[in-house]
Write an enzyme that holds these catalytic residues in place. Structure first.
Site, PDB file in Angstrom:
ATOM      1  N   TYR A  32       0.836  -1.205   0.000  1.00  0.00           N
ATOM      2  CA  TYR A  32       0.000   0.000   0.000  1.00  0.00           C
ATOM      3  C   TYR A  32       0.867   1.250   0.000  1.00  0.00           C
ATOM      4  CZ  TYR A  32      -0.102   2.513   4.558  1.00  0.00           C
ATOM      5  OH  TYR A  32       0.168   3.317   5.632  1.00  0.00           O
ATOM      6  N   TYR A  72       9.408  -1.474   4.447  1.00  0.00           N
ATOM      7  CA  TYR A  72       8.815  -0.172   4.785  1.00  0.00           C
ATOM      8  C   TYR A  72       9.634   0.940   4.133  1.00  0.00           C
ATOM      9  CZ  TYR A  72       6.755   3.547   7.671  1.00  0.00           C
ATOM     10  OH  TYR A  72       6.112   4.691   8.099  1.00  0.00           O
ATOM     11  N   PHE A  84       3.164   9.867   4.510  1.00  0.00           N
ATOM     12  CA  PHE A  84       3.656   9.156   3.329  1.00  0.00           C
ATOM     13  C   PHE A  84       4.335   7.893   3.817  1.00  0.00           C
ATOM     14  CE2 PHE A  84       7.209   7.593   0.955  1.00  0.00           C
ATOM     15  CZ  PHE A  84       6.728   7.486  -0.335  1.00  0.00           C
ATOM     16  N   GLU A  85       3.911   6.769   3.295  1.00  0.00           N
ATOM     17  CA  GLU A  85       4.642   5.531   3.515  1.00  0.00           C
ATOM     18  C   GLU A  85       4.228   4.528   2.444  1.00  0.00           C
ATOM     19  OE1 GLU A  85       3.835   4.314   7.533  1.00  0.00           O
ATOM     20  OE2 GLU A  85       1.781   3.698   7.124  1.00  0.00           O
ATOM     21  N   ILE A  86       5.178   3.731   2.039  1.00  0.00           N
ATOM     22  CA  ILE A  86       4.936   2.598   1.141  1.00  0.00           C
ATOM     23  C   ILE A  86       5.402   1.369   1.905  1.00  0.00           C
ATOM     24  CG2 ILE A  86       5.562   1.477  -1.029  1.00  0.00           C
ATOM     25  CD1 ILE A  86       5.949   4.243  -2.249  1.00  0.00           C
TER      26      ILE A  86
END
Length: 505
Positions: free
Chosen positions: A239, A267, A362-364
């Site tokens: 995500y 992460y 913001f993070e993937i």
């Protein structure tokens, strides 16, 4: 003619300043166009000393230039604003022992390449439509116009038709709409709701940022321990969190999901900053206890979030500035009191939280990490402490401290090449030298004003000049604020320490 020459010879010449005769002879050799500046003038009306007019004009010009330089360079001078405030700081390379930029500069986007099992996740309400559209337009312009990843929109209420129609007009990927039920949003059944609400009210009275907003507490708890359990996300492996009112500054011409997968990352972040201490006075007490109760040994990332021994400042208990790590009023009113074992200060073995965290707006990330037993055990303990109500624990320090306990530096990726801004904090890299490619225009289709569409695209058509050690692709940074890498409160140095240090020049 001979008479004129004889008269000229009889006119006495004015004595000149020593050294200026040589200057005069050199000037005589120059173009006749400089004759005006070679004209000599007397210092005073009745003076016998004269100097070239060019010298007279040059001196005040030099004085003015010197004053301007001093004015702009002086740190207290308002003239400092003549220099772009958001210009990237001098860029130092980070050791690539555990992590490195996936792509330096631009690539030709692989529009027909493989895609990861991933989606953007947007938590929003109908009233936030304008802010959401700002974010969607930005990510579509700089990334998703090539890759077309789907969107999952979540809301604790129902999205109205106006919201849905506007979003569908701006997105290139498919869109799903989800509602968050009461098991994921609101007060858990095991808590004393009256006590929890009183805790939130006290934070509001104390003017703790967002502390008095009940919905903010719900949002932080949802993003800490529930978003990945929502039914619409069960089919996805990755995500990318998308918040309202954010901006991207660089073109992202590669697929970060594919690269995260290829490099076995868990992460990814783009900004790491310090939390407000008054919002999380006791969060580390419980995170540290979880780590010790489960006999977890640091894999090297935990140290990013702890105060180094040489930075500690010990105060005697009778010092007015000394504060107990856990105030008695919080101990006595915890919603989760009695559901956790007592956690003594000694169990922390002298460790102290330095307030650093990955800024999670913001993070993937890999969703299977959030779904893991280890992460959920961590969240359960943190949740039962009551800190989401009695304090204003955010999902950013929860995610970060969980990563510190459960992951290693090699599992983390710093998206240093992403230009990103939320509120007044931004990271925007310099562009990579010799690695820029021509930009393809992007005229988004929803703005009816043709002139406005063209003007917006022309704005992005010119980007910042490349800079040594730059990593970005066609970045155009906002210049009204300082980049977080060079700002007080940044945790870049803490990340560099655990990531292997700065690279040798």
């Amino acid at each position: 003619m001979g008479l004129v020459q004889n008269l000229v010879k009889r006119i006495p010449s004015s004595p000149s300043i020593p050294g200026l005769d040589d200057l005069q002879r050199r000037a005589d050799k120059l173009s006749p166009r400089l004759a005006f500046f070679r004209r000599r003038i007397r210092i005073k009306g009745n003076s016998s000393i004269s100097i070239p007019l060019g010298i007279v004009l040059l001196f005040p010009c030099l004085v003015i230039i010197l004053i301007l330089i001093l004015f702009v360079r002086h740190p207290q001078s308002p003239g400092i604003m003549m220099m772009p405030a958001g210009a990237p700081p001098s860029i130092r390379k980070i050791n690539d022992k555990y992590d490195k930029v996936f792509v330096t500069g631009c690539l030709e986007p692989q529009v027909d390449g493989p895609r990861a099992n991933a989606a953007f996740v947007v938590l929003a309400r109908n009233k936030e439509l304008e802010g959401v559209l700002q974010s969607i337009k930005s990510i579509e312009r700089h990334f998703n116009r090539w890759f077309h990843y789907p969107y999952v929109f979540l809301n604790d209420g129902d999205f109205n038709s106006t919201f849905k129609e506007a979003i569908l007009n701006h997105t290139s990927g498919s869109v799903e709409w989800g509602k968050i039920d009461s098991t994921m949003w609101g007060y858990p059944t095991w808590t004393d709701m009256a006590v929890a609400k009183e805790g939130i009210a006290k934070q509001g009275d104390a003017a703790i940022m967002y502390g008095g907003m009940e919905s903010y507490h719900h949002m932080c708890r949802f993003y800490s321990g529930f978003f990945y359990k929502h039914e619409l996300l069960q089919k996805y492996e990755w995500y990318w969190r998308l918040e309202p009112e954010i901006k991207y500054f660089c073109d992202i011409t590669y697929d970060p999901f594919i690269h995260m997968e290829r490099e076995k990352k868990t992460y990814g972040f783009t900004i790491a900053v310090k939390e407000l201490k008054e919002t999380v006075p006791n969060i580390f007490r419980y995170a540290s206890a979880f780590k010790r109760n489960n006999n977890i040994t640091s894999q090297g990332l935990w140290e990013m979030f702890t105060v180094k021994p040489d930075e500690k400042k010990s105060l005697p208990k009778d010092d007015p500035k000394y504060k107990k790590p856990l105030p008695e009023e919080i101990l006595n009113t915890e919603p989760g009191a009695g559901s956790l074992p007592d956690i003594s200060l000694d169990a922390m073995e002298g460790e102290e939280y330095n307030m650093c965290h990955f800024w999670s707006n913001f993070e993937i990330a890999r969703l299977d990490w959030f779904r893991s037993k280890e992460y959920n055990d961590f969240f359960e303990m943190m949740d039962r402490s009551g800190g989401f109500w009695m304090e204003r624990w955010g999902d950013a320090p929860i995610h970060s401290l969980a990563a510190g306990a459960l992951l290693s530096p090699k599992d983390i990726h710093y998206f240093r090449d992403f230009g990103y801004r939320h509120t007044t904090i931004q990271h925007c890299p310099a562009n990579a030298p010799a690695r820029q490619l021509p930009r393809i225009p992007f005229l988004e289709k929803t703005t009816k004003d043709e002139k406005k569409r063209i003007e917006e695209d022309e704005y992005w058509a010119t980007f910042d000049p490349p800079k040594e050690n730059g990593v970005g692709c066609r970045c155009k940074c906002d210049t009204d604020i300082v980049d977080v890498e060079g700002k007080q409160g940044s945790c870049l140095a803490e990340w560099v320490d655990v990531a292997g240090g700065w690279a040798s020049p």
